[in-house]
Design an enzyme around this catalytic site. Sequence first.
Site, PDB file in Angstrom:
ATOM      1  N   ASP A   1      29.027  50.589  36.104  1.00 11.95           N
ATOM      2  CA  ASP A   1      27.862  49.717  36.254  1.00 11.95           C
ATOM      3  C   ASP A   1      28.007  48.462  35.406  1.00 11.95           C
ATOM      4  O   ASP A   1      27.432  47.433  35.721  1.00 11.95           O
ATOM      5  CB  ASP A   1      26.589  50.466  35.860  1.00 11.95           C
ATOM      6  CG  ASP A   1      25.331  49.665  36.134  1.00 11.95           C
ATOM      7  OD1 ASP A   1      25.156  49.229  37.300  1.00 11.95           O
ATOM      8  OD2 ASP A   1      24.513  49.475  35.219  1.00 11.95           O
TER       9      ASP A   1
ATOM     10  N   ASP B   1      29.302  60.376  17.999  1.00  9.33           N
ATOM     11  CA  ASP B   1      28.505  59.250  17.516  1.00  9.33           C
ATOM     12  C   ASP B   1      28.365  59.387  16.011  1.00  9.33           C
ATOM     13  O   ASP B   1      27.601  60.226  15.529  1.00  9.33           O
ATOM     14  CB  ASP B   1      27.118  59.224  18.180  1.00  9.33           C
ATOM     15  CG  ASP B   1      26.377  57.918  17.915  1.00  9.33           C
ATOM     16  OD1 ASP B   1      26.550  57.365  16.816  1.00  9.33           O
ATOM     17  OD2 ASP B   1      25.636  57.455  18.802  1.00  9.33           O
TER      18      ASP B   1
ATOM     19  N   HIS C   1      25.560  46.271  37.381  1.00  6.53           N
ATOM     20  CA  HIS C   1      24.800  46.269  36.122  1.00  6.53           C
ATOM     21  C   HIS C   1      23.301  46.406  36.395  1.00  6.53           C
ATOM     22  O   HIS C   1      22.476  45.753  35.743  1.00  6.53           O
ATOM     23  CB  HIS C   1      25.094  45.005  35.306  1.00  6.53           C
ATOM     24  CG  HIS C   1      24.895  45.212  33.829  1.00  6.53           C
ATOM     25  ND1 HIS C   1      25.584  44.502  32.879  1.00  6.53           N
ATOM     26  CD2 HIS C   1      24.089  46.057  33.141  1.00  6.53           C
ATOM     27  CE1 HIS C   1      25.196  44.879  31.668  1.00  6.53           C
ATOM     28  NE2 HIS C   1      24.291  45.819  31.802  1.00  6.53           N
TER      29      HIS C   1
ATOM     30  N   ARG D   1      19.309  56.308  22.460  1.00  4.61           N
ATOM     31  CA  ARG D   1      18.169  56.678  23.302  1.00  4.61           C
ATOM     32  C   ARG D   1      18.577  57.077  24.708  1.00  4.61           C
ATOM     33  O   ARG D   1      18.023  58.020  25.286  1.00  4.61           O
ATOM     34  CB  ARG D   1      17.165  55.522  23.338  1.00  4.61           C
ATOM     35  CG  ARG D   1      16.335  55.426  22.069  1.00  4.61           C
ATOM     36  CD  ARG D   1      15.543  54.140  21.993  1.00  4.61           C
ATOM     37  NE  ARG D   1      16.422  52.985  21.813  1.00  4.61           N
ATOM     38  CZ  ARG D   1      16.029  51.821  21.286  1.00  4.61           C
ATOM     39  NH1 ARG D   1      14.779  51.675  20.923  1.00  4.61           N
ATOM     40  NH2 ARG D   1      16.861  50.822  21.150  1.00  4.61           N
ATOM     41  N   ILE D   2      19.582  56.388  25.271  1.00  2.53           N
ATOM     42  CA  ILE D   2      20.017  56.755  26.618  1.00  2.53           C
ATOM     43  C   ILE D   2      20.708  58.116  26.603  1.00  2.53           C
ATOM     44  O   ILE D   2      20.415  58.986  27.430  1.00  2.53           O
ATOM     45  CB  ILE D   2      20.948  55.677  27.208  1.00  2.53           C
ATOM     46  CG1 ILE D   2      20.195  54.353  27.372  1.00  2.53           C
ATOM     47  CG2 ILE D   2      21.507  56.133  28.556  1.00  2.53           C
ATOM     48  CD1 ILE D   2      21.079  53.186  27.794  1.00  2.53           C
TER      49      ILE D   2
ATOM     50  N   ARG E   1      28.745  49.227  28.031  1.00  2.00           N
ATOM     51  CA  ARG E   1      29.119  47.826  28.142  1.00  2.00           C
ATOM     52  C   ARG E   1      30.524  47.738  28.709  1.00  2.00           C
ATOM     53  O   ARG E   1      31.403  48.546  28.391  1.00  2.00           O
ATOM     54  CB  ARG E   1      29.033  47.122  26.771  1.00  2.00           C
ATOM     55  CG  ARG E   1      27.600  46.743  26.375  1.00  2.00           C
ATOM     56  CD  ARG E   1      27.023  45.706  27.311  1.00  2.00           C
ATOM     57  NE  ARG E   1      25.659  45.309  27.011  1.00  2.00           N
ATOM     58  CZ  ARG E   1      24.579  45.821  27.573  1.00  2.00           C
ATOM     59  NH1 ARG E   1      24.691  46.816  28.434  1.00  2.00           N
ATOM     60  NH2 ARG E   1      23.371  45.358  27.281  1.00  2.00           N
TER      61      ARG E   1
ATOM     62  N   GLY F   1      20.326  51.522  36.727  1.00  2.00           N
ATOM     63  CA  GLY F   1      19.123  52.148  36.196  1.00  2.00           C
ATOM     64  C   GLY F   1      17.881  51.297  36.309  1.00  2.00           C
ATOM     65  O   GLY F   1      16.815  51.679  35.828  1.00  2.00           O
TER      66      GLY F   1
ATOM     67  N   GLU G   1      31.512  39.829  34.252  1.00  3.57           N
ATOM     68  CA  GLU G   1      30.382  39.988  35.175  1.00  3.57           C
ATOM     69  C   GLU G   1      29.964  38.645  35.751  1.00  3.57           C
ATOM     70  O   GLU G   1      29.704  37.704  34.999  1.00  3.57           O
ATOM     71  CB  GLU G   1      29.207  40.651  34.453  1.00  3.57           C
ATOM     72  CG  GLU G   1      29.540  42.079  34.044  1.00  3.57           C
ATOM     73  CD  GLU G   1      28.348  42.863  33.516  1.00  3.57           C
ATOM     74  OE1 GLU G   1      27.293  42.255  33.215  1.00  3.57           O
ATOM     75  OE2 GLU G   1      28.454  44.094  33.424  1.00  3.57           O
TER      76      GLU G   1
END
Length: 338
Positions: A263, A178, A287, A158-159, A239, A290, A268
């Site tokens: 990001d 993909d 992170h 979707r992104i 990720r 967006g 993390e």
Amino acid sequence: MSWRVVTTATMGPHETVLQGLEAAGCTIERLPADAREWTDELIARHAPTADAYVGTWRGIGLPRKVLEASPRCRVITSPIIGTENIDVAAASDLGIAVAHGAMPENFEGMAEAGVLLISALRKALPQKIASMAAGEWKKGPAGHMIAGSTIGLLGLGRIGQGVARRLAGWGCDLIAADPYVKPEVAAGVGVSLTDLDDLLARSDVLLVLVTLTPETRHIINADSLSRMKPGACLINIGRGGCVDEAALLEALDSGHISGAAIDTWEEEPPAADHPLRRHPHVIATSHDVGHSAELYAAIPRVATANTLAALNGEAPAHVRNPAVLPLWTERIAALSRA
């Protein structure tokens, strides 16, 4: 009926999810603040009576042994889109639905951020900002146009599809690797499918958009970076574990990779002295590149709705493992008869 919802000691910015569930009559059970692994005692205390698990499960995970000891569990809800700390395969085997935060505010916001970062890196924005901060005037690199460039998408979910739709009309060539996307879906958003080797060789900007699995861990490493175009840019909004950060740092320092946007990080938060946090050719964010006020408003509403729907025998609106639903329906029916 009072449903028992098990969660971690704190949900951080997502505490309002639990407030919504409590308002609906759920009983919240929190793990101890010092819990770092599921001990036999911890499993025995929480799993047998858990109707739902809610959280991101960072730092402790939600493994198969816990789910196998949870005969009443109907749903696992991640308030965010990521589910890498949850054993989704085990949940699917057991007939447990895994709900997550795949609301439009999430993936559309990330698509917007992807286009933002492509533009910033092609225009050499980090270097131009650094030059200005150093007291220079028009000394930064010229950068490049997006028109005429090749934008590569590692992952066309979707992104990725949102990025492609937003770049329609920008005059760039869009390619993606993909194996799970059909050619007609890619063609519908103006993208040509290819393999990873070709994606690496042709991309002027490569966006990493895949989820973290054993197959995608360090998919971008020293070898794959060496096969990218000299002067290409890398963006990781997928990720953190998908990119070998040490290899990326070396490629940036050598000049082979001209810029990066990060990001999502291998650890993390990354260490305060992590060299990529302040690298002059890197756009580093925590992170959240967006994220938006609209997303933060949607997270508790969607997570609460997903959880309550599953507890009441209705399929959640956003399911990470949709193939489980027939088996999940059987599990719900059996629990209702018990």
